[in-house]
Motif scaffolding. Sequence first.
Motif, PDB file in Angstrom:
ATOM      1  N   LYS A  48       0.853  -1.182   0.000  1.00 60.68           N
ATOM      2  CA  LYS A  48       0.000   0.000   0.000  1.00 60.68           C
ATOM      3  C   LYS A  48       0.888   1.230   0.000  1.00 60.68           C
ATOM      4  CE  LYS A  48      -3.788  -2.247   2.325  1.00 60.68           C
ATOM      5  NZ  LYS A  48      -4.700  -2.269   3.430  1.00 60.68           N
ATOM      6  N   LEU A  49       0.383   2.283  -0.614  1.00 57.88           N
ATOM      7  CA  LEU A  49       1.128   3.528  -0.627  1.00 57.88           C
ATOM      8  C   LEU A  49       0.769   4.347   0.597  1.00 57.88           C
ATOM      9  CD1 LEU A  49       0.908   4.619  -4.364  1.00 57.88           C
ATOM     10  CD2 LEU A  49       2.749   3.428  -3.200  1.00 57.88           C
ATOM     11  N   LYS A  50       1.792   4.933   1.196  1.00 57.71           N
ATOM     12  CA  LYS A  50       1.582   5.857   2.303  1.00 57.71           C
ATOM     13  C   LYS A  50       1.139   7.202   1.716  1.00 57.71           C
ATOM     14  CE  LYS A  50       5.790   5.148   3.815  1.00 57.71           C
ATOM     15  NZ  LYS A  50       7.033   5.184   4.591  1.00 57.71           N
ATOM     16  N   PRO A  51       0.644   8.111   2.548  1.00 58.26           N
ATOM     17  CA  PRO A  51       0.190   9.418   2.036  1.00 58.26           C
ATOM     18  C   PRO A  51       1.255  10.176   1.240  1.00 58.26           C
ATOM     19  CG  PRO A  51      -0.564   9.115   4.274  1.00 58.26           C
ATOM     20  CD  PRO A  51       0.353   7.956   3.967  1.00 58.26           C
ATOM     21  N   ASP A  52       2.538   9.932   1.522  1.00 57.22           N
ATOM     22  CA  ASP A  52       3.588  10.631   0.784  1.00 57.22           C
ATOM     23  C   ASP A  52       3.895   9.963  -0.562  1.00 57.22           C
ATOM     24  OD1 ASP A  52       4.974   8.351   1.502  1.00 57.22           O
ATOM     25  OD2 ASP A  52       6.520   9.398   2.640  1.00 57.22           O
ATOM     26  N   GLY A  53       3.137   8.903  -0.898  1.00 61.92           N
ATOM     27  CA  GLY A  53       3.323   8.229  -2.176  1.00 61.92           C
ATOM     28  C   GLY A  53       4.332   7.109  -2.161  1.00 61.92           C
ATOM     29  N   LYS A  54       5.030   6.922  -1.036  1.00 64.48           N
ATOM     30  CA  LYS A  54       6.016   5.849  -0.937  1.00 64.48           C
ATOM     31  C   LYS A  54       5.333   4.587  -0.431  1.00 64.48           C
ATOM     32  CE  LYS A  54       9.825   8.968  -0.286  1.00 64.48           C
ATOM     33  NZ  LYS A  54      10.855   9.463   0.574  1.00 64.48           N
ATOM     34  N   PRO A  55       5.834   3.423  -0.856  1.00 64.77           N
ATOM     35  CA  PRO A  55       5.176   2.188  -0.422  1.00 64.77           C
ATOM     36  C   PRO A  55       5.431   1.894   1.048  1.00 64.77           C
ATOM     37  CG  PRO A  55       7.065   1.698  -1.792  1.00 64.77           C
ATOM     38  CD  PRO A  55       6.909   3.195  -1.782  1.00 64.77           C
ATOM     39  N   ALA A  56       4.403   1.406   1.702  1.00 65.23           N
ATOM     40  CA  ALA A  56       4.534   0.933   3.075  1.00 65.23           C
ATOM     41  C   ALA A  56       5.040  -0.496   3.013  1.00 65.23           C
ATOM     42  CB  ALA A  56       3.169   0.991   3.765  1.00 65.23           C
ATOM     43  N   ARG A  63      11.693 -14.381 -10.580  1.00 56.89           N
ATOM     44  CA  ARG A  63      12.510 -13.291 -11.114  1.00 56.89           C
ATOM     45  C   ARG A  63      11.608 -12.210 -11.693  1.00 56.89           C
ATOM     46  NH1 ARG A  63      15.020 -12.630 -16.000  1.00 56.89           N
ATOM     47  NH2 ARG A  63      16.818 -11.255 -15.902  1.00 56.89           N
ATOM     48  N   ARG A  64      11.846 -10.960 -11.269  1.00 57.84           N
ATOM     49  CA  ARG A  64      11.047  -9.808 -11.674  1.00 57.84           C
ATOM     50  C   ARG A  64      11.965  -8.778 -12.331  1.00 57.84           C
ATOM     51  NH1 ARG A  64      10.314 -11.858  -7.292  1.00 57.84           N
ATOM     52  NH2 ARG A  64      11.608 -10.444  -6.134  1.00 57.84           N
ATOM     53  N   VAL A  65      11.572  -8.343 -13.536  1.00 57.89           N
ATOM     54  CA  VAL A  65      12.369  -7.367 -14.274  1.00 57.89           C
ATOM     55  C   VAL A  65      11.462  -6.242 -14.755  1.00 57.89           C
ATOM     56  CG1 VAL A  65      14.119  -9.051 -14.983  1.00 57.89           C
ATOM     57  CG2 VAL A  65      12.151  -8.628 -16.461  1.00 57.89           C
ATOM     58  N   ALA A  66      12.044  -5.058 -14.859  1.00 56.11           N
ATOM     59  CA  ALA A  66      11.270  -3.892 -15.299  1.00 56.11           C
ATOM     60  C   ALA A  66      12.111  -3.025 -16.224  1.00 56.11           C
ATOM     61  CB  ALA A  66      10.812  -3.073 -14.102  1.00 56.11           C
ATOM     62  N   LEU A  67      11.434  -2.456 -17.195  1.00 55.08           N
ATOM     63  CA  LEU A  67      11.997  -1.412 -18.038  1.00 55.08           C
ATOM     64  C   LEU A  67      11.174  -0.166 -17.760  1.00 55.08           C
ATOM     65  CD1 LEU A  67      13.805  -0.292 -20.306  1.00 55.08           C
ATOM     66  CD2 LEU A  67      12.091  -1.145 -21.944  1.00 55.08           C
ATOM     67  N   VAL A  68      11.840   0.875 -17.297  1.00 55.53           N
ATOM     68  CA  VAL A  68      11.165   2.115 -16.914  1.00 55.53           C
ATOM     69  C   VAL A  68      11.684   3.227 -17.825  1.00 55.53           C
ATOM     70  CG1 VAL A  68      10.759   3.738 -15.035  1.00 55.53           C
ATOM     71  CG2 VAL A  68      10.998   1.286 -14.533  1.00 55.53           C
ATOM     72  N   GLU A 121      13.229   3.439  -8.735  1.00 57.56           N
ATOM     73  CA  GLU A 121      13.778   3.333  -7.382  1.00 57.56           C
ATOM     74  C   GLU A 121      12.902   2.451  -6.499  1.00 57.56           C
ATOM     75  OE1 GLU A 121      15.813   3.677  -3.831  1.00 57.56           O
ATOM     76  OE2 GLU A 121      16.498   4.120  -5.863  1.00 57.56           O
ATOM     77  N   VAL A 122      11.604   2.648  -6.548  1.00 57.91           N
ATOM     78  CA  VAL A 122      10.675   1.855  -5.731  1.00 57.91           C
ATOM     79  C   VAL A 122      10.706   0.387  -6.152  1.00 57.91           C
ATOM     80  CG1 VAL A 122       8.219   1.470  -5.226  1.00 57.91           C
ATOM     81  CG2 VAL A 122       9.175   3.766  -5.072  1.00 57.91           C
ATOM     82  N   ALA A 140      13.139  -1.318  -7.549  1.00 62.87           N
ATOM     83  CA  ALA A 140      14.404  -1.946  -7.189  1.00 62.87           C
ATOM     84  C   ALA A 140      14.612  -2.043  -5.685  1.00 62.87           C
ATOM     85  CB  ALA A 140      15.568  -1.182  -7.824  1.00 62.87           C
ATOM     86  N   SER A 141      14.299  -0.984  -4.966  1.00 66.11           N
ATOM     87  CA  SER A 141      14.664  -0.956  -3.547  1.00 66.11           C
ATOM     88  C   SER A 141      13.578  -1.459  -2.613  1.00 66.11           C
ATOM     89  CB  SER A 141      15.066   0.465  -3.137  1.00 66.11           C
ATOM     90  OG  SER A 141      13.943   1.320  -3.165  1.00 66.11           O
ATOM     91  N   GLN A 142      12.318  -1.352  -3.011  1.00 62.25           N
ATOM     92  CA  GLN A 142      11.266  -1.694  -2.064  1.00 62.25           C
ATOM     93  C   GLN A 142      10.318  -2.781  -2.548  1.00 62.25           C
ATOM     94  OE1 GLN A 142       9.423   1.824  -0.436  1.00 62.25           O
ATOM     95  NE2 GLN A 142      11.327   2.962  -0.595  1.00 62.25           N
ATOM     96  N   LEU A 143      10.308  -3.070  -3.831  1.00 65.99           N
ATOM     97  CA  LEU A 143       9.385  -4.079  -4.339  1.00 65.99           C
ATOM     98  C   LEU A 143      10.107  -5.312  -4.877  1.00 65.99           C
ATOM     99  CD1 LEU A 143       6.648  -1.854  -6.011  1.00 65.99           C
ATOM    100  CD2 LEU A 143       6.733  -2.810  -3.717  1.00 65.99           C
ATOM    101  N   SER A 144      11.357  -5.459  -4.523  1.00 67.57           N
ATOM    102  CA  SER A 144      12.128  -6.685  -4.775  1.00 67.57           C
ATOM    103  C   SER A 144      12.265  -7.068  -6.241  1.00 67.57           C
ATOM    104  CB  SER A 144      11.519  -7.852  -3.991  1.00 67.57           C
ATOM    105  OG  SER A 144      11.460  -7.561  -2.629  1.00 67.57           O
ATOM    106  N   PHE A 145      12.334  -6.092  -7.138  1.00 65.80           N
ATOM    107  CA  PHE A 145      12.608  -6.418  -8.525  1.00 65.80           C
ATOM    108  C   PHE A 145      14.085  -6.732  -8.670  1.00 65.80           C
ATOM    109  CE2 PHE A 145       8.430  -5.246  -9.389  1.00 65.80           C
ATOM    110  CZ  PHE A 145       8.128  -5.492 -10.727  1.00 65.80           C
ATOM    111  N   ASN A 146      14.397  -7.754  -9.443  1.00 68.59           N
ATOM    112  CA  ASN A 146      15.793  -8.118  -9.672  1.00 68.59           C
ATOM    113  C   ASN A 146      16.508  -7.057 -10.492  1.00 68.59           C
ATOM    114  OD1 ASN A 146      14.047 -10.782  -9.643  1.00 68.59           O
ATOM    115  ND2 ASN A 146      16.018 -11.188  -8.691  1.00 68.59           N
ATOM    116  N   SER A 147      15.783  -6.441 -11.413  1.00 67.91           N
ATOM    117  CA  SER A 147      16.346  -5.317 -12.156  1.00 67.91           C
ATOM    118  C   SER A 147      15.226  -4.364 -12.530  1.00 67.91           C
ATOM    119  CB  SER A 147      17.095  -5.786 -13.410  1.00 67.91           C
ATOM    120  OG  SER A 147      16.197  -6.260 -14.378  1.00 67.91           O
TER     121      SER A 147
END
Length: 176
Positions: free
Chosen positions: A15-23, A35-40, A63-64, A66-73
Motif C-alpha cells: 500500500k502507498l503511504k500518504p507521501d506516495g512511498k510504499p509501506a 525473477r522480476r524485471v522492469a523497463l522504466v 527506485e521503488v 528496485a529498492s522496495q518491491l524486490s525487482f531483480n532489475s
Amino acid sequence: SAGTQPATELPSVWKLKPDGKPAAPTAGTAAPSGRRVALVIGNAGYRVSPLQSAAKDAAAIAEVLASQLSFNSATLKLDLGLDAFRAALREFSRDASTADLALVYFAGHAIEHNGRSFLIPVDAKLDAADFVVEAIPLDGVLEDIKDARRLKLVLLDCCRVIPSPLAVRDASGRRG
C-alpha cells in the motif's frame, strides 16, 4: 481439522503511504517469488511540448521497484529517441523471456490513431503522414513481453494532449 486444505500464502500487497512511498507489506503477506524485471522509460525532453515530470516520475518508479518491491532489475531509460527506444525494448524482450514477471512503465507522450495506441519517442516528427514509423506501437510493447512466465504488465503514465504540430489527423480529418 481433518479434510482442511493447508492455508495458501496470500499474494503480496503493498500500500502507498500518504507521501506516495510504499509501506511495508501487510501482515500475512510474503515477498513475491520468482525473477522480476522492469523497463522504466521517462520521456520528457520533447522538442515540442516538453513534459515537466515524466523523467522524475520514471526515476521514482525505478527506485521503488528496485529498492522496495524486490525487482531483480529495474532499468531506467530517459529521453529515448526512436532508435534507442527500439533498442531498449529489444534488449528488455530478451530479459523478459526468462522472467516470471515483466513490467514496462512509460511516462511521456502517447497518441491513439485509428484505434491503435503509440508511445512517442522524444525525436518523433509527428506532422508527417507516416508518423506511425516514428512512434512505438503499444501492441508491439505487449508482444515484447509476451514470453514472461507468469505476469506481463504495462503501466502508462501518458500525456495524450498533444498540441500542434504533434497533433495528427487520421484519414477522416479527425485528430487522433
